[in-house]
Design an enzyme around this catalytic site. Structure first.
Site, short mmCIF file in Angstrom:
data_model
loop_
_atom_site.label_atom_id
_atom_site.label_comp_id
_atom_site.label_asym_id
_atom_site.label_seq_id
_atom_site.Cartn_x
_atom_site.Cartn_y
_atom_site.Cartn_z
N HIS A 49 0.94 -1.42 0.29
CA HIS A 49 -0.01 0.02 -0.06
C HIS A 49 0.94 0.84 0.15
O HIS A 49 2.13 1.12 0.12
CB HIS A 49 -0.61 0.39 1.21
CG HIS A 49 -0.28 -0.13 3.03
ND1 HIS A 49 -0.60 -0.58 3.54
CD2 HIS A 49 0.53 0.46 2.36
CE1 HIS A 49 0.82 -1.06 3.96
NE2 HIS A 49 0.78 0.39 4.06
C1 T46 Z 1 3.66 -0.48 7.00
C2 T46 Z 1 3.81 -1.32 6.69
C3 T46 Z 1 4.94 -1.40 6.83
C4 T46 Z 1 -3.52 -0.81 13.98
O1 T46 Z 1 -5.12 -1.13 14.17
N1 T46 Z 1 -3.47 0.31 14.37
C5 T46 Z 1 -2.13 -0.14 14.11
O2 T46 Z 1 -1.55 0.89 14.39
C6 T46 Z 1 -1.77 -0.42 12.76
C7 T46 Z 1 -0.27 -0.06 12.06
C8 T46 Z 1 -2.71 -1.49 12.34
N2 T46 Z 1 -3.81 -1.54 12.86
C9 T46 Z 1 -4.63 -2.61 12.28
C10 T46 Z 1 -4.60 -1.91 10.72
C11 T46 Z 1 -5.11 -3.93 10.28
O3 T46 Z 1 -6.66 -4.94 11.14
O4 T46 Z 1 -3.29 -4.09 12.08
C12 T46 Z 1 -4.19 -4.77 11.15
C13 T46 Z 1 -3.47 -5.10 10.07
O5 T46 Z 1 -2.59 -3.87 9.17
P1 T46 Z 1 -2.17 -3.56 7.91
O6 T46 Z 1 -2.52 -4.60 7.09
O7 T46 Z 1 -1.93 -2.39 7.76
O8 T46 Z 1 -0.40 -3.91 7.74
P2 T46 Z 1 0.63 -4.27 7.23
O9 T46 Z 1 1.67 -5.22 7.47
O10 T46 Z 1 -0.14 -4.25 5.28
O11 T46 Z 1 1.25 -2.89 7.16
C14 T46 Z 1 1.81 -2.09 8.29
C15 T46 Z 1 1.32 -0.87 8.39
O12 T46 Z 1 0.08 -0.18 8.14
C16 T46 Z 1 1.73 -0.22 7.41
O13 T46 Z 1 1.69 1.60 8.04
O14 T46 Z 1 4.01 0.99 6.32
O15 T46 Z 1 3.17 -1.97 7.85
#
Ligand code: T46
Length: 147
Positions: free
Chosen positions: A59
């Site tokens: 993303h």
């Molecule tokens: C990024 C990469 C490196 C939260 O509730 N609070 C938070 O601060 C974060 C970061 C996530 N979440 C929840 C949202 C989703 O339900 O945790 C779950 C997994 O998040 P996400 O699918 O966004 O994870 P990644 O690995 O795709 O991305 C994350 C970060 O979101 C993003 O900012 O740069 O790690």
């Protein structure tokens, strides 16, 4: 005069060497808002226990700037500005990758025991994410290359 977000959009992703305090008791590294990173650190999260072959990210962010640090182990960060791609390998706890807003990222090739620390500028909100690469590219292609 540019506002803070417009300024972040002029910055390029880059490796940042962090202060390292050598000590026979063990080394210490720190990060300060506005010094090693050009934003105020608002939130931190970390990714760990990543199974072999798994990928994170996939993303871009509209407003969020961040610093990624491999505080343990190693992983790759693949970034795109909509024009070009570049891969960084993070494997030093005293080196961070600064990623300004408007940059696509995927993280892969996590080693066993890797821990990815992320220091970011904004509160979590799903509205800040673009999770469709073609949608991201359509917006990003009108901006100047930053990679
Ligand atoms: C990024 C990469 C490196 C939260 O509730 N609070 C938070 O601060 C974060 C970061 C996530 N979440 C929840 C949202 C989703 O339900 O945790 C779950 C997994 O998040 P996400 O699918 O966004 O994870 P990644 O690995 O795709 O991305 C994350 C970060 O979101 C993003 O900012 O740069 O790690």
């Amino acid at each position: 005069m540019m506002n803070e977000l417009e300024t972040l959009y002029t910055l390029r992703p880059q490796l940042v060497q962090l202060p390292k305090i050598h000590d026979p008791r063990g080394n210490l590294t720190f990060v300060q808002s506005g010094k090693e990173v050009p934003f105020a650190i608002r939130r931190a999260y970390w990714i760990y226990d990543v199974p072999a072959g798994e990928e994170r990210g996939g993303h871009s962010h509209r407003e969020m700037a961040q610093l990624l640090v491999a505080v343990g182990g190693s992983f790759n960060v693949n970034i795109s500005d909509g024009h070009n791609w570049r891969t960084y390998t993070l494997n030093r706890p005293f080196e961070g990758l600064f990623i300004p807003p408007g940059i696509w990222r995927t993280l892969d090739n996590f080693s066993s025991g890797a821990v990815c620390l992320s220091l970011v500028s904004n509160d979590y909100t799903e509205d800040d994410y673009i999770r469709d690469y073609e949608k991201f590219r359509a917006e990003a292609i009108s901006r100047k290359p930053r990679i």
